[in-house]
Structure formats: structure tokens, C-alpha cells
Design a protein around this motif. Structure first.
Motif, mmCIF file in Angstrom:
data_model
loop_
_atom_site.group_PDB
_atom_site.id
_atom_site.type_symbol
_atom_site.label_atom_id
_atom_site.label_comp_id
_atom_site.label_asym_id
_atom_site.label_seq_id
_atom_site.Cartn_x
_atom_site.Cartn_y
_atom_site.Cartn_z
ATOM 1 N N ALA A 85 -13.285 -63.257 19.902
ATOM 2 C CA ALA A 85 -12.519 -61.868 19.863
ATOM 3 C C ALA A 85 -12.243 -61.730 18.557
ATOM 4 O O ALA A 85 -11.586 -60.289 18.413
ATOM 5 N N GLY A 86 -12.168 -62.434 17.443
ATOM 6 C CA GLY A 86 -11.980 -62.066 16.224
ATOM 7 C C GLY A 86 -10.607 -62.781 15.399
ATOM 8 O O GLY A 86 -10.473 -62.546 14.382
ATOM 9 N N ALA A 87 -10.207 -63.853 16.221
ATOM 10 C CA ALA A 87 -9.221 -64.413 15.499
ATOM 11 C C ALA A 87 -9.979 -65.317 14.256
ATOM 12 O O ALA A 87 -11.065 -65.965 14.327
ATOM 13 N N GLY A 88 -9.069 -65.435 13.220
ATOM 14 C CA GLY A 88 -9.320 -66.218 11.917
ATOM 15 C C GLY A 88 -8.809 -67.529 11.835
ATOM 16 O O GLY A 88 -9.210 -68.275 11.020
ATOM 17 N N VAL A 115 -15.945 -69.987 12.496
ATOM 18 C CA VAL A 115 -14.988 -69.296 11.272
ATOM 19 C C VAL A 115 -14.842 -70.446 10.245
ATOM 20 O O VAL A 115 -14.115 -71.506 10.082
ATOM 21 N N VAL A 156 -5.768 -61.354 21.066
ATOM 22 C CA VAL A 156 -6.322 -61.108 19.924
ATOM 23 C C VAL A 156 -7.072 -59.919 19.779
ATOM 24 O O VAL A 156 -6.939 -59.099 18.811
ATOM 25 N N ALA A 157 -8.064 -59.419 20.710
ATOM 26 C CA ALA A 157 -8.563 -58.130 20.938
ATOM 27 C C ALA A 157 -7.474 -56.938 20.604
ATOM 28 O O ALA A 157 -7.653 -55.984 20.096
ATOM 29 N N LEU A 171 -6.194 -56.706 17.483
ATOM 30 C CA LEU A 171 -7.101 -55.982 16.293
ATOM 31 C C LEU A 171 -7.241 -54.356 16.476
ATOM 32 O O LEU A 171 -7.374 -53.611 15.760
ATOM 33 N N ARG A 178 -6.294 -51.106 14.275
ATOM 34 C CA ARG A 178 -6.888 -49.999 13.964
ATOM 35 C C ARG A 178 -6.186 -48.627 14.355
ATOM 36 O O ARG A 178 -6.306 -47.704 13.599
#
Length: 251
Positions: free
Chosen positions: A35-38, A72, A240-241, A244, A248
């Protein structure tokens, strides 16, 4: 950088979606990374749900999580040495020295008794240290005068519900002011990066501020069970989604 905190002190009594076992933590981590977690942070748990520093608990969790977050590249898997896992500072040090599998990064709550000894034990073993500095505590002041402070890799600025006085963003700004963190400068003056987060009602306002400052941010079921619109999150990946998307549209 957006970190996801998979469980923390939460358990099934808080929400059925909180991951507990090594397998469920790995599944939750993989979905959060997708989902975009770093970065993924975890509190290893015993089968009965207690946070633990035992090597028999830590090793299986790391074995499951590392492949799950391999997408990642180079991302550490931070764990905690909080007193909730082992109240006695001496025993905490013994646990660290007994680890058979070493974590990449370990968070130390600087306001807790024995923090200096815990940091020394971690550095002796070559484990990276994150200084967790909580609002409403003497952690920031102790860190400023602590001999091991220059050896840490990052500062985690935590705005607690108890230390927010009803305004988590103001509490976050006050905490960050002790580090001289300003917009466009998401690091301490001597170069340490800063990750900022809140909890409960403060999770989303503090995340918004962290992103405005250009600092690292975090979200996850450790910090909140709710999405920005107040509905219940179905997973860490949901949070997480949302974070993010919030970034935005809300910064």
C-alpha cells in the motif's frame, strides 16, 4: 518516509484486525508495504499476547517479517525495548545480550529508567538505536545531555494523548521546538533524521504536521484504529493508503 506500526500495545480486545502472531504480522506487513509503507515497526508478542524481548519470541517474528518487507530495499524492521515488554532495566539488558537474531533498529524510550544501559547494550551488539522522545516527559531533556545520544541513528518524536493538552499539533510543535526542527529541515541540527507521530485523536493531525515539515511520519494500528473520516480501519494497509491519500489532499 511513512512508517507503519503494526500492533503496539493493541490486541484482539481492541480490534479483531490487530495482527499478533508472526504469520499475521508478516501478512499485515506485506500488505502495508504494497500500500506504500516505507518501513514496518512491530512489537513481538508471546502466544498469550504479551509484548516480549525474549529471543524465542523475537527471532520468529524477524524471520517472518524480513521476507515480507523485502520489496522495500534496505528498510529496517524496528522493534521496541519499552518497559511494557520488560519492566526491570537489568533484565532488559540481559534480554538484549541473549538475542540470537538481531533486529535492524531498536527504539529506546529515553524517559524510562535504565535507558542509558539499554542503549549501551544495543550499541555493544552493533544494533542501531532510535531515541524515542515523548511529549509530557523529561525524555527530550535527558537526551540532550546524554553521552550516548550522538550514537543514535534517528529520533522518534512521539506526541502522546496525555501530553497533548487537547491540541496534538501544538504539542507536536512544542516537542519539535526542543530539537530546533523547522519547516524544510526534517533533521536535528547535528544531522539526525526525525520521525514524528501522534496517537488516538492526535494521530492524523500530527501526521499532517510531519508531512508539512518534511519529516518522517507514521501511522498504523498501534497509533489509531480509525481512518481520517472516523470509520474503523480494516487493516494496517487501509491506514497506510489513507495516510498517503491524506498527504496528497490535505497538506
Amino acid at each position: 518516509m511513512l512508517q507503519v506500526c503494526l500492533n503496539g500495545s493493541r490486541g484482539p480486545g481492541d480490534s479483531a484486525v490487530v495482527p499478533m502472531s508472526p504469520e499475521s504480522l508478516a501478512e499485515s506487513a506485506a500488505r502495508a508495504v504494497a500500500a506504500g509503507a516505507g518501513e514496518v515497526r512491530v512489537h513481538p508478542r508471546t502466544p498469550c499476547g504479551r509484548t516480549s524481548l525474549s529471543p524465542r519470541v523475537l527471532a520468529p517474528v524477524l524471520a517472518e517479517l524480513r521476507p515480507a518487507v523485502s520489496a522495500v530495499a534496505g528498510a529496517p524492521v524496528p522493534v521496541t525495548t519499552a518497559a511494557s515488554a520488560e519492566p526491570d532495566p537489568g533484565r532488559r539488558v540481559e534480554r538484549i545480550r541473549s538475542w540470537t537474531v538481531l533486529p535492524d533498529l531498536v527504539s529506546v524510550d529515553w524517559h524510562e529508567p535504565g535507558a542509558g544501559a539499554v542503549v549501551a547494550a544495543l550499541l555493544e551488539r552493533g544494533v542501531g538505536v532510535e531515541a524515542a522522545l515523548w511529549s509530557g516527559t523529561d525524555g527530550p531533556e535527558r537526551f540532550a545531555s546524554s553521552p550516548p545520544a550522538p550514537g543514535v541513528l534517528r529520533v522518534l518524536a512521539r506526541v502522546t494523548a496525555a501530553g497533548s493538552d487537547g491540541d496534538p499539533e501544538a504539542a507536536a510543535r512544542a516537542l519539535l521546538a526542543t530539537f530546533a526542527v523547522r519547516p524544510g529541515l526534517p533533521v536535528l541540527p547535528h544531522g539526525l533524521p526525525v520521525l514524528v507521530h501522534g496517537e488516538e485523536d492526535g494521530a492524523w493531525p500530527v501526521l499532517r504536521l510531519a508531512r508539512r515539515l518534511g519529516a518522517g511520519a507514521r501511522i498504523g494500528l498501534e497509533d489509531t484504529l480509525l481512518l481520517p473520516d472516523g470509520t474503523r480501519a480494516r487493516s494496517n494497509a487501509d491506514l497506510v493508503a489513507a495516510a498517503l491519500a491524506y498527504g496528497r489532499t490535505g497538506f
